[in-house]
Design an enzyme around this catalytic site. Structure first.
Site, short mmCIF file in Angstrom:
data_model
loop_
_atom_site.label_atom_id
_atom_site.label_comp_id
_atom_site.label_asym_id
_atom_site.label_seq_id
_atom_site.Cartn_x
_atom_site.Cartn_y
_atom_site.Cartn_z
N SER A 34 10.01 -18.19 -28.36
CA SER A 34 8.85 -18.03 -29.32
C SER A 34 8.64 -16.56 -29.18
CB SER A 34 7.91 -18.41 -29.51
OG SER A 34 8.49 -20.05 -28.56
N GLU B 183 4.89 -12.08 -29.25
CA GLU B 183 4.67 -12.23 -27.31
C GLU B 183 5.30 -11.15 -26.93
OE1 GLU B 183 5.51 -16.17 -26.05
OE2 GLU B 183 4.55 -17.58 -27.76
N ARG C 24 -1.44 -16.87 -23.53
CA ARG C 24 -0.33 -16.51 -23.72
C ARG C 24 -0.37 -14.38 -23.01
NH1 ARG C 24 0.86 -20.25 -23.75
NH2 ARG C 24 2.26 -21.84 -24.48
#
Length: 355
Positions: free
Chosen positions: A254, A350, A171
């Protein structure tokens, strides 16, 4: 359709341009509808007046926006798709940065261009996909990445970057760290393998009845030929069942990355929590399910003022109405502290904080 020219406004309400629906206003805003050289040059002119304060906005699905942004916000709305190259071993498809990611994946599946079906229904745009190095259900973008084309706002030139230049990790990518706002991604090329093989390692896919999987002495095996369309449909069904629709209940998907710990820490946690969800990594470490940690700590379904943790998915923070970045960050901070105290594990956010 989106404007075909560069449009500039002094201010812009961004509440509808981020999937958390946070109240936010940009002090300078641009819509980029095409890649005409004069528009890219004009964009660099604007960037020169906002040195170090440029933010590239795609679908707004992975950001936490401050109430007022001092940056020049560039909303990328370019469209287009083509087969860029093909051979017996692969098909390379190029999509413009403003294309909606899910729509792009759906079109690939429709055309028989298989390999992206596990990444269905991920919100956002094609241009944002390599920045975040998106991934889901056993497939990471970097596994399918070929190259991208970007406009260097500082040096006023087009550049092509391969996977090595993008420095992908979990990520994460080059674009989050090296002069953020300097690189305007214009097109992304994805390499789709020939022959195609289904990726069904993820537990939810292994157990999905629509994929026709059965059990044998060796474990789960294909009982029927699985198609990319079936995987695409299964992923969409799973995501819709587990995750709230941002159009109905604002969220950024998320909110935390799955933390990676060494084998010793994983074993220590497993002794205390036998039902710990952890996945072995090639380097010997273990990736823990952040959602399990948050759920086990009792946060699922909890509400704090205008924000809360989704009742079905502990990884998702939601805006029940009228929330600001401060509300989201206060809840996220409380969760991080609690998880660290309970498990000795640090959670990393994130979505990108934009001020």
């Amino acid at each position: 359709m989106p404007g075909s020219v560069l449009l500039h406004t002094a201010t812009q309400d961004l509440s509808s341009f981020n999937t958390l629906a946070l109240r936010s206003q940009a002090s300078a805003f641009v819509r980029l509808g095409d890649e005409a050289p004069q528009h890219l040059q004009a964009l660099s002119d604007l960037a020169d007046r906002h040195v170090g304060r440029v933010f590239i906005l795609g679908g707004g699905s992975n950001v936490v926006l401050a109430p007022r942004l001092g940056s020049l916000v560039v909303k990328v709305e370019t469209r287009g798709l083509r087969v860029w190259a093909q051979s017996d071993s692969e098909l390379v498809v190029e999509a413009k940065a403003g294309e909606v990611w899910h729509d792009f994946v759906a079109l690939c599946v429709q055309n028989g261009w298989n390999g992206l079906e596990n990444l269905a229904l991920i919100p956002g745009t094609v241009g944002a996909a390599p920045v975040q190095n998106i991934g889901a259900y056993g497939v990471e973008l970097e596994q399918r990445f070929h190259s991208l084309v970007a406009w260097d706002l500082h040096e006023r030139r087009l550049v092509e970057m391969d996977g090595a230049a993008c420095r992908f990790s979990y990520r994460d990518s080059f674009f989050k760290h090296e002069a953020p706002g300097r690189w305007l991604i214009l097109a992304v090329r994805l390499r789709l393998p020939r022959p195609w093989e289904p990726v069904l390692r993820y537990p939810d896919l292994l157990a999905h009845p629509a994929l026709g999987r059965g059990q044998s002495a060796a474990g789960a095996t294909l009982s029927a030929e699985v198609t990319a369309r079936q995987i695409f449909d299964a992923v969409c069904e799973i995501r819709r069942r587990k995750l709230p629709d941002p159009a109905v209940l604002p969220n950024a998907g998320s909110f935390f990355k799955n933390p990676v710990v060494d084998a010793a820490q994983c074993e220590s946690l497993r002794e205390r929590y036998p039902d710990l969800v952890a996945y072995a990594q090639p380097d010997g470490r273990y990736k823990l399910a952040a959602g399990w940690l948050i759920d086990r700590a009792g946060w699922k379904g909890r509400r704090v003022g205008p924000v809360g943790v989704h009742e079905r998915q502990a990884l998702v923070l939601v805006n029940h109405g009228g929330a600001t970045a401060a509300d989201i960050e206060a809840l996220a901070g409380a969760i991080r502290v609690d998880v660290a105290d309970r498990y000795g594990v640090e959670l990393e956010q994130e979505p990108v904080r934009v001020a």
